[in-house]
Design a protein around this motif. Structure first.
Motif, PDB file in Angstrom:
ATOM      1  N   CYS A  39       1.396  14.283  -3.273  1.00  0.00           N
ATOM      2  CA  CYS A  39      -0.002  14.730  -3.384  1.00  0.00           C
ATOM      3  C   CYS A  39      -0.955  13.999  -2.438  1.00  0.00           C
ATOM      4  O   CYS A  39      -2.131  14.333  -2.376  1.00  0.00           O
ATOM      5  N   GLY A  40      -0.455  13.000  -1.718  1.00  0.00           N
ATOM      6  CA  GLY A  40      -1.291  12.309  -0.737  1.00  0.00           C
ATOM      7  C   GLY A  40      -2.163  11.205  -1.299  1.00  0.00           C
ATOM      8  O   GLY A  40      -2.963  10.616  -0.581  1.00  0.00           O
ATOM      9  N   THR A  41      -2.028  10.890  -2.586  1.00  0.00           N
ATOM     10  CA  THR A  41      -2.835   9.833  -3.203  1.00  0.00           C
ATOM     11  C   THR A  41      -2.435   8.466  -2.641  1.00  0.00           C
ATOM     12  O   THR A  41      -1.257   8.162  -2.483  1.00  0.00           O
ATOM     13  N   GLU A  42      -3.442   7.624  -2.341  1.00  0.00           N
ATOM     14  CA  GLU A  42      -3.200   6.278  -1.848  1.00  0.00           C
ATOM     15  C   GLU A  42      -3.534   5.267  -2.935  1.00  0.00           C
ATOM     16  O   GLU A  42      -4.462   5.463  -3.714  1.00  0.00           O
ATOM     17  N   LEU A  43      -2.748   4.183  -3.014  1.00  0.00           N
ATOM     18  CA  LEU A  43      -3.074   3.113  -3.948  1.00  0.00           C
ATOM     19  C   LEU A  43      -2.383   1.831  -3.535  1.00  0.00           C
ATOM     20  O   LEU A  43      -1.389   1.846  -2.811  1.00  0.00           O
ATOM     21  N   GLU A  44      -2.965   0.692  -3.968  1.00  0.00           N
ATOM     22  CA  GLU A  44      -2.308  -0.597  -3.842  1.00  0.00           C
ATOM     23  C   GLU A  44      -1.561  -0.834  -5.151  1.00  0.00           C
ATOM     24  O   GLU A  44      -2.115  -0.656  -6.233  1.00  0.00           O
ATOM     25  N   ALA A  45      -0.287  -1.209  -5.074  1.00  0.00           N
ATOM     26  CA  ALA A  45       0.498  -1.345  -6.296  1.00  0.00           C
ATOM     27  C   ALA A  45       1.391  -2.574  -6.236  1.00  0.00           C
ATOM     28  O   ALA A  45       1.776  -3.044  -5.159  1.00  0.00           O
ATOM     29  N   ASN A  46       1.717  -3.098  -7.401  1.00  0.00           N
ATOM     30  CA  ASN A  46       2.638  -4.215  -7.549  1.00  0.00           C
ATOM     31  C   ASN A  46       3.930  -3.710  -8.175  1.00  0.00           C
ATOM     32  O   ASN A  46       3.905  -2.784  -8.976  1.00  0.00           O
ATOM     33  N   TRP A  47       5.034  -4.325  -7.822  1.00  0.00           N
ATOM     34  CA  TRP A  47       6.283  -3.951  -8.477  1.00  0.00           C
ATOM     35  C   TRP A  47       7.248  -5.141  -8.447  1.00  0.00           C
ATOM     36  O   TRP A  47       7.113  -6.052  -7.636  1.00  0.00           O
ATOM     37  N   LYS A  48       8.188  -5.114  -9.358  1.00  0.00           N
ATOM     38  CA  LYS A  48       9.230  -6.125  -9.409  1.00  0.00           C
ATOM     39  C   LYS A  48      10.465  -5.595  -8.692  1.00  0.00           C
ATOM     40  O   LYS A  48      10.611  -4.392  -8.459  1.00  0.00           O
TER      41      LYS A  48
ATOM     42  N   HIS B 177       0.858  -1.174   0.000  1.00  0.00           N
ATOM     43  CA  HIS B 177       0.000   0.000   0.000  1.00  0.00           C
ATOM     44  C   HIS B 177       0.900   1.232   0.000  1.00  0.00           C
ATOM     45  O   HIS B 177       1.834   1.330   0.793  1.00  0.00           O
ATOM     46  N   TYR B 178       0.615   2.172  -0.900  1.00  0.00           N
ATOM     47  CA  TYR B 178       1.459   3.356  -1.041  1.00  0.00           C
ATOM     48  C   TYR B 178       0.687   4.628  -0.710  1.00  0.00           C
ATOM     49  O   TYR B 178      -0.513   4.733  -0.974  1.00  0.00           O
ATOM     50  N   LEU B 179       1.415   5.582  -0.174  1.00  0.00           N
ATOM     51  CA  LEU B 179       0.903   6.934   0.029  1.00  0.00           C
ATOM     52  C   LEU B 179       1.901   7.889  -0.613  1.00  0.00           C
ATOM     53  O   LEU B 179       3.071   7.936  -0.240  1.00  0.00           O
ATOM     54  N   CYS B 180       1.434   8.635  -1.607  1.00  0.00           N
ATOM     55  CA  CYS B 180       2.327   9.549  -2.316  1.00  0.00           C
ATOM     56  C   CYS B 180       2.722  10.704  -1.398  1.00  0.00           C
ATOM     57  O   CYS B 180       1.869  11.384  -0.828  1.00  0.00           O
ATOM     58  N   ASP B 181       4.036  10.934  -1.247  1.00  0.00           N
ATOM     59  CA  ASP B 181       4.530  12.009  -0.386  1.00  0.00           C
ATOM     60  C   ASP B 181       4.260  13.395  -0.969  1.00  0.00           C
ATOM     61  O   ASP B 181       4.316  14.398  -0.258  1.00  0.00           O
TER      62      ASP B 181
END
Length: 294
Positions: free
Chosen positions: A84-93, A78-82
């Motif tokens: 703009c404050g947008t939250e999202l669940e993301a996948n990454w390699k 789970h990410y919180l953008c430093d």
């Protein structure tokens, strides 16, 4: 395929129904987690519980503390953008990080702890069936259909073979167990479902009723704790079918807390509490706020 869920203790108390209904259960290599997507305050104790992950021991992990490795080698967090404050669940390699869909900034993250996902499911009262489980059920069904045919062929061969060896042995007795049924104990969910409505018949004594009745108490199945939960009294309970006669047992958080033992039973006007694997003692504390199902 999922394994046995770990026993849970020191869990957040009095989770509001609208939050519990959206909770997500995550079974991982090192711990089992329940993710709550909102924060709340226990009105009875004043304790504030944050949005995030709680493992089977009640330890809290926020979005920056943990990430999850998936079977394909990718990671999920789970990410919180430093910016703009947008939250999202993301996948990454490994070595790559997602960018914010709102402002385009790279969402850099170095989690304190990474766990490997075994199974993810909704914790609101519905279970999911994995493809592997479906395949297993199909195989079981197929083997059930084929087994009687194989048994019949083997028995016929045995009769012919035995008769040819000894002509004087003209009577063969055999028994099959094709019609034998193995009794399995019904689970709480099979008996009562994931919702139970209770009608108070006397002070702190309830009987099970239907949703259409004028009920006073409503409890739901907690898949993380594998028992029913009453928000008002912060009590977990389950119907123990492993003993005879079957009976209801109760885990009051205010009494048992983080103890290893602490299940309680009500017999008449008396309450008893578990103190070891084989020993129960009459509870000497205040029972005026304890309730039970008749």
């Amino acid at each position: 395929m999922t394994g046995t869920r770990r026993a849970r203790s020191n869990q957040p108390s009095r989770v509001p129904t609208h939050i519990r209904s959206k909770a997500v259960f995550m079974q991982c290599r090192n711990h089992d987690y329940i993710f709550y997507n909102e924060a709340w305050t226990d009105e009875n104790t004043g304790v504030f519980y944050q949005k995030g992950y709680y493992d089977e021991n009640g330890k809290y992990y926020d979005a920056d503390s943990i990430a999850f490795k998936k079977p394909d080698g990718s990671y999920e967090a789970h990410y919180l953008c430093d910016f703009c404050g947008t939250e999202l669940e993301a996948n990454w390699k490994e070595g790559f990080y997602p960018t914010c869909k709102n402002c385009g900034a790279e969402m850099n993250k170095t989690p304190v702890f990474i766990d490997e996902i075994v199974h993810i499911g909704n914790d609101s009262g519905r279970t999911s069936i994995s493809p592997n489980l479906i395949k297993m059920l199909v195989l079981i069904f197929a083997s059930t259909m084929i087994a009687p045919v194989i048994i019949t062929i083997l028995i016929t061969f045995f009769i012919i073979r035995t008769t040819s060896i000894d002509d004087n042995y003209d009577v063969i007795h055999y028994e099959t167990s094709q019609n034998e049924q193995v009794e399995e104990t019904e689970t709480n969910l099979q008996i009562y479902g994931d919702e139970i409505y209770l009608d108070e018949v006397s002070p702190n004594t309830y009987r099970i009723c239907s949703q259409q009745d004028d009920y006073e108490k409503y409890i739901t199945w907690d898949y993380g704790a594998q028992s029913y939960y009453d928000y008002d009294s912060d009590c977990y309970l389950w119907y123990n079918t492993d003993v005879s006669p079957n009976l209801w047992q109760y885990w009051y958080e205010d009494i048992a807390g983080s103890n290893y033992y602490g299940w309680m039973e009500c017999e008449g006007d008396d309450w008893y509490i578990e103190v070891s694997d084989t020993q129960w003692e009459k509870y000497q504390g205040d029972t005026s706020e304890l309730w039970h199902i008749e």
